[in-house]
Design an enzyme around this catalytic site. Structure first.
Site, mmCIF file in Angstrom:
data_model
loop_
_atom_site.group_PDB
_atom_site.id
_atom_site.type_symbol
_atom_site.label_atom_id
_atom_site.label_comp_id
_atom_site.label_asym_id
_atom_site.label_seq_id
_atom_site.Cartn_x
_atom_site.Cartn_y
_atom_site.Cartn_z
ATOM 1 N N HIS A 122 0.838 -1.208 0.000
ATOM 2 C CA HIS A 122 0.000 0.000 0.000
ATOM 3 C C HIS A 122 0.870 1.254 0.000
ATOM 4 C CE1 HIS A 122 -3.215 2.826 1.262
ATOM 5 N NE2 HIS A 122 -4.058 1.882 0.869
ATOM 6 N N ILE A 128 1.780 4.801 1.353
ATOM 7 C CA ILE A 128 0.814 5.691 2.003
ATOM 8 C C ILE A 128 0.134 4.914 3.123
ATOM 9 C CG2 ILE A 128 -1.321 7.005 1.714
ATOM 10 C CD1 ILE A 128 -0.523 7.497 -1.184
ATOM 11 N N GLY A 131 -6.017 4.698 5.292
ATOM 12 C CA GLY A 131 -6.912 5.522 6.102
ATOM 13 C C GLY A 131 -7.533 4.763 7.260
ATOM 14 N N VAL A 132 -7.843 3.484 7.051
ATOM 15 C CA VAL A 132 -8.463 2.704 8.125
ATOM 16 C C VAL A 132 -7.512 2.559 9.321
ATOM 17 C CG1 VAL A 132 -10.061 1.439 6.662
ATOM 18 C CG2 VAL A 132 -7.743 0.552 6.991
ATOM 19 N N GLU A 136 -7.900 3.630 13.148
ATOM 20 C CA GLU A 136 -7.553 2.690 14.221
ATOM 21 C C GLU A 136 -6.621 3.349 15.237
ATOM 22 O OE1 GLU A 136 -7.119 -0.648 16.618
ATOM 23 O OE2 GLU A 136 -8.601 -0.273 15.029
#
Length: 228
Positions: A122, A128, A131-132, A136
């Site tokens: 990723h 990067i 976003g999750v 978290e």
């Protein structure tokens, strides 16, 4: 040409305080030498004190050593965080807590490094932080604030119930220090609502409203078992 030959104590080279005074008098101010400076660095480390070199540099270096990249003093390190949160490597997303007001507000820090496994995919050549995982990290920071208030926290888990209003404003990449600011909006019984935001160098990276429920660890495990 003047050459300083350091004296050795117990096989360790020690720079004289007088030389440090001369060197650093050309900077922000002269260093102050004391009889304590005669201790070598190894002895100071054993005593939990800064070396005479660090002391000689004054507030310039000590501020840099005591504070994170964002200029906040660390009040809980990762060892203390693990005494509160159940998360462990590779899913512990908080490296330090730098601000905390009981039941109201907490600020954590996540140091983003290329060594984290998710960057392998990723994205290859363009890492990067997902976003999750930023969400978290916010949740874990808020969880630290909440679980500190629970006497039997080793028997509890926090589950996500909902995430509202999630917005991602800028990418978070290896080398960034993600500052995680979380406020408690409400906490009634086992349910809690949190407002979180993540910033990098003062720029908003992500924000979201998080809702979670506290459950018993054993009951949570039973609920996840497949029906017989």
């Amino acid at each position: 040409m003047f050459r300083h030959k350091p004296k050795k104590k117990n096989g360790i080279a020690a720079v004289s305080p007088g030389l440090l005074d001369w060197l650093w008098a050309r900077g922000e101010g002269a260093a102050t030498s004391t009889p304590e400076a005669e201790l070598d660095g190894t002895q100071r480390i054993r005593l939990g004190e800064p070396s005479h070199i660090i002391r000689g540099l004054g507030n310039r270096v000590r501020r840099g050593c005591a504070r994170g990249l964002m200029g906040s003093e660390m009040i809980f390190d990762v060892v203390e965080i693990q005494k509160i949160l159940p998360h462990r490597y590779p899913f512990l997303m908080v490296d330090a807590i730098v601000e905390l007001e009981r039941l109201k507000y907490v600020v954590g820090v996540k140091n983003v490094t290329i060594n984290e496994s998710h960057f392998q995919g990723h994205f290859p050549g363009k890492p990067i932080m997902p976003g999750v995982l930023i969400i978290e990290a916010m949740a874990q920071t808020g969880g630290f604030l909440l679980l500190r208030e629970v006497p039997d926290r080793e028997n509890k888990l926090l589950y996500f119930v909902a995430v509202d209003g999630a917005r991602f404003r800028r990418p978070v990449v290896p080398g960034d220090q993600l500052r995680l600011e979380v406020k408690v909006i409400s906490w009634r019984g086992d349910f809690c609502k949190l407002e979180g935001k993540g910033t990098v160098n003062g720029q908003l990276a992500a924000e979201a409203t998080l809702m979670c429920k506290m459950v018993d660890r054993e009951l949570g495990a039973k609920a996840e078992e497949p029906g017989k």
